[in-house]
Scaffold this active site. Structure first.
Site, PDB file in Angstrom:
ATOM      1  N   GLU A   1     -10.995   3.575   6.942  1.00  0.00           N
ATOM      2  CA  GLU A   1     -10.057   4.546   7.495  1.00  0.00           C
ATOM      3  C   GLU A   1     -10.866   5.690   8.104  1.00  0.00           C
ATOM      4  O   GLU A   1     -10.814   5.925   9.297  1.00  0.00           O
ATOM      5  CB  GLU A   1      -9.123   5.056   6.398  1.00  0.00           C
ATOM      6  CG  GLU A   1      -8.082   6.059   6.878  1.00  0.00           C
ATOM      7  CD  GLU A   1      -7.245   6.635   5.738  1.00  0.00           C
ATOM      8  OE1 GLU A   1      -6.169   7.179   6.016  1.00  0.00           O
ATOM      9  OE2 GLU A   1      -7.703   6.578   4.570  1.00  0.00           O
TER      10      GLU A   1
ATOM     11  N   ASP B   1       1.837   3.917   3.150  1.00  0.00           N
ATOM     12  CA  ASP B   1       0.821   4.803   2.593  1.00  0.00           C
ATOM     13  C   ASP B   1       1.445   5.952   1.784  1.00  0.00           C
ATOM     14  O   ASP B   1       1.602   5.845   0.569  1.00  0.00           O
ATOM     15  CB  ASP B   1      -0.068   5.337   3.721  1.00  0.00           C
ATOM     16  CG  ASP B   1      -1.428   5.822   3.249  1.00  0.00           C
ATOM     17  OD1 ASP B   1      -1.746   5.634   2.064  1.00  0.00           O
ATOM     18  OD2 ASP B   1      -2.174   6.383   4.069  1.00  0.00           O
ATOM     19  N   ASP B   2       1.780   7.051   2.437  1.00  0.00           N
ATOM     20  CA  ASP B   2       2.415   8.217   1.815  1.00  0.00           C
ATOM     21  C   ASP B   2       3.567   8.639   2.726  1.00  0.00           C
ATOM     22  O   ASP B   2       3.462   9.608   3.488  1.00  0.00           O
ATOM     23  CB  ASP B   2       1.413   9.369   1.677  1.00  0.00           C
ATOM     24  CG  ASP B   2       0.151   8.963   0.917  1.00  0.00           C
ATOM     25  OD1 ASP B   2       0.181   8.996  -0.316  1.00  0.00           O
ATOM     26  OD2 ASP B   2      -0.847   8.598   1.570  1.00  0.00           O
TER      27      ASP B   2
ATOM     28  N   HIS C   1      -9.756   1.312  -0.868  1.00  0.00           N
ATOM     29  CA  HIS C   1      -9.588   2.031   0.394  1.00  0.00           C
ATOM     30  C   HIS C   1     -10.922   2.048   1.128  1.00  0.00           C
ATOM     31  O   HIS C   1     -11.948   2.445   0.563  1.00  0.00           O
ATOM     32  CB  HIS C   1      -9.167   3.476   0.136  1.00  0.00           C
ATOM     33  CG  HIS C   1      -7.715   3.645  -0.200  1.00  0.00           C
ATOM     34  ND1 HIS C   1      -7.121   2.994  -1.257  1.00  0.00           N
ATOM     35  CD2 HIS C   1      -6.751   4.417   0.375  1.00  0.00           C
ATOM     36  CE1 HIS C   1      -5.839   3.356  -1.317  1.00  0.00           C
ATOM     37  NE2 HIS C   1      -5.591   4.211  -0.336  1.00  0.00           N
TER      38      HIS C   1
ATOM     39  N   HIS D   1       1.244   4.941  -2.243  1.00  0.00           N
ATOM     40  CA  HIS D   1       0.835   5.863  -3.309  1.00  0.00           C
ATOM     41  C   HIS D   1       2.080   6.458  -3.946  1.00  0.00           C
ATOM     42  O   HIS D   1       2.908   7.055  -3.248  1.00  0.00           O
ATOM     43  CB  HIS D   1      -0.048   6.969  -2.738  1.00  0.00           C
ATOM     44  CG  HIS D   1      -1.352   6.470  -2.200  1.00  0.00           C
ATOM     45  ND1 HIS D   1      -2.483   6.388  -2.974  1.00  0.00           N
ATOM     46  CD2 HIS D   1      -1.690   6.006  -0.970  1.00  0.00           C
ATOM     47  CE1 HIS D   1      -3.477   5.907  -2.240  1.00  0.00           C
ATOM     48  NE2 HIS D   1      -3.016   5.656  -1.019  1.00  0.00           N
TER      49      HIS D   1
ATOM     50  N   HIS E   1       0.853  -1.196   0.000  1.00  0.00           N
ATOM     51  CA  HIS E   1       0.000   0.000   0.000  1.00  0.00           C
ATOM     52  C   HIS E   1       0.887   1.244   0.000  1.00  0.00           C
ATOM     53  O   HIS E   1       1.264   1.759   1.055  1.00  0.00           O
ATOM     54  CB  HIS E   1      -0.920  -0.012   1.226  1.00  0.00           C
ATOM     55  CG  HIS E   1      -1.971   1.054   1.208  1.00  0.00           C
ATOM     56  ND1 HIS E   1      -3.319   0.776   1.049  1.00  0.00           N
ATOM     57  CD2 HIS E   1      -1.896   2.399   1.334  1.00  0.00           C
ATOM     58  CE1 HIS E   1      -4.007   1.903   1.090  1.00  0.00           C
ATOM     59  NE2 HIS E   1      -3.160   2.906   1.265  1.00  0.00           N
TER      60      HIS E   1
END
Length: 325
Positions: free
Chosen positions: A193, A271-272, A190, A12, A10
């Site tokens: 969350e 994630d980021d 997604h 981005h 996962h």
């Protein structure tokens, strides 16, 4: 735990861009995006919704296939430092060619070239998951799905959806997921969350996904947790992201260990990472401190992550040997 080989599912691509890389691109192009950075040169945002705006502003500096080629190399250099040997990254034709199939193919070719170079020089294998952007709406998602269907293959291995969970519902995007499924792509979404446990249930039931990005709010509904465990739905868990954005106060408050204890297949991702001041190595370190997870636990989760990867069997076999090192 830095030396352990790691699998990340996962990530981005644009969200993994080092801020200095984006600042340098903006300078080259004479773009004024200084507002996305703080005084230390890090990304600056107030909350998740402001994060989405800053993310898209930073992405505006990425304007050509060559930019994305450079981005892939910059991101995988960071991944390699944490011991990542296999990674799946979310990419979107929304940012790469405006959902035009011809333009998207040019971007894709550039990213694949960079991925091949990184695999040769850095030892990191990368695959792509095309994502539609939820807050851009179902019609644009259809265009993104067509791009995905046209380029499904050994490198583009999946299809998913990201963006603001509070806009629309999963079934609005059913056509796009059906299109991707018919093209042979594996599916993730997604959910869980910001949308709560019901968003996880809806994504599983309405879109037919086999993985959920985040999904941690499922812990608020133990019947759902049991369902996830029984059906083998995999959660792409990003603890550092969840803590930084305030969904949980600390790593010790995070439900990843409880979900794992209850039989849910959990994985670990960033994630980021520059937005959330994390790396895969830091995720491992924080989970070790929070739950006293040992090397055996992390190796089990890495193997579980590879089993859940969307790549072909030959790639899994090759990466599996690296995990045994």
């Amino acid at each position: 735990m830095d030396g352990l080989p790691k699998v990340e599912l996962h990530l981005h691509l644009e969200g993994a861009a080092p801020p200095a890389f984006i600042a340098g691109l903006a300078k080259e192009k004479h773009l004024d995006i200084a507002g996305v950075f703080d005084e230390r040169g890090n990304y600056r945002y107030k909350d998740f919704w402001d994060f989405l705006k800053v993310y898209e502003a930073a992405t505006s500096a990425l304007q050509s296939p060559r930019d994305y080629q450079r981005l892939v190399l910059a991101v995988l250099e960071e991944s390699a430092k944490s011991g990542v040997v296999y990674c799946e990254t979310f990419v979107s034709p929304d940012f790469c060619g405006g959902r035009d199939v011809g333009a998207w193919k040019e971007y894709l070719h550039a990213m694949q070239e960079a991925a091949d170079e990184a695999e040769r020089d850095l030892g990191v294998t990368l695959r792509g998951i095309i994502t539609c952007i939820r807050h851009f709406g179902p019609e644009k998602a259809r265009e993104t799905a067509r791009c995905a269907a046209e380029t499904a293959g050994s490198w583009i291995v999946g299809f998913g959806i990201a963006g603001d969970e509070k806009i629309g519902v999963p079934k609005d995007f059913r056509w796009s997921f059906d299109c991707a499924r018919e093209a042979g792509l594996r599916l993730t979404a997604h959910a869980g969350e910001w949308g709560g446990p019901e968003s996880v249930r809806d994504a599983v039931h309405d879109l037919g996904v086999e993985r959920i990005g985040h999904g941690v709010r499922a812990i608020e509904d133990l019947a759902l947790v049991d369902e996830l465990a029984e059906t083998g739905i995999v959660l792409e868990v990003c603890p550092g992201s969840n803590v930084t954005l305030g969904i949980y106060k600390t790593f010790r408050d995070h439900p990843i260990a409880e979900l794992d204890r209850r039989g849910v297949k959990v994985t670990i991702s960033t994630d980021d990472p520059p937005f959330f001041h994390t790396t895969m190595a830091r995720e491992y370190d924080e989970l070790h401190k929070a739950f006293d997870w040992d090397e055996g636990q992390f190796r089990r989760i890495a193997r579980q992550s590879l089993d859940a990867a969307f790549c072909d069997a030959d790639t899994k076999a090759r990466i599996g040997k690296l995990l045994e090192a």
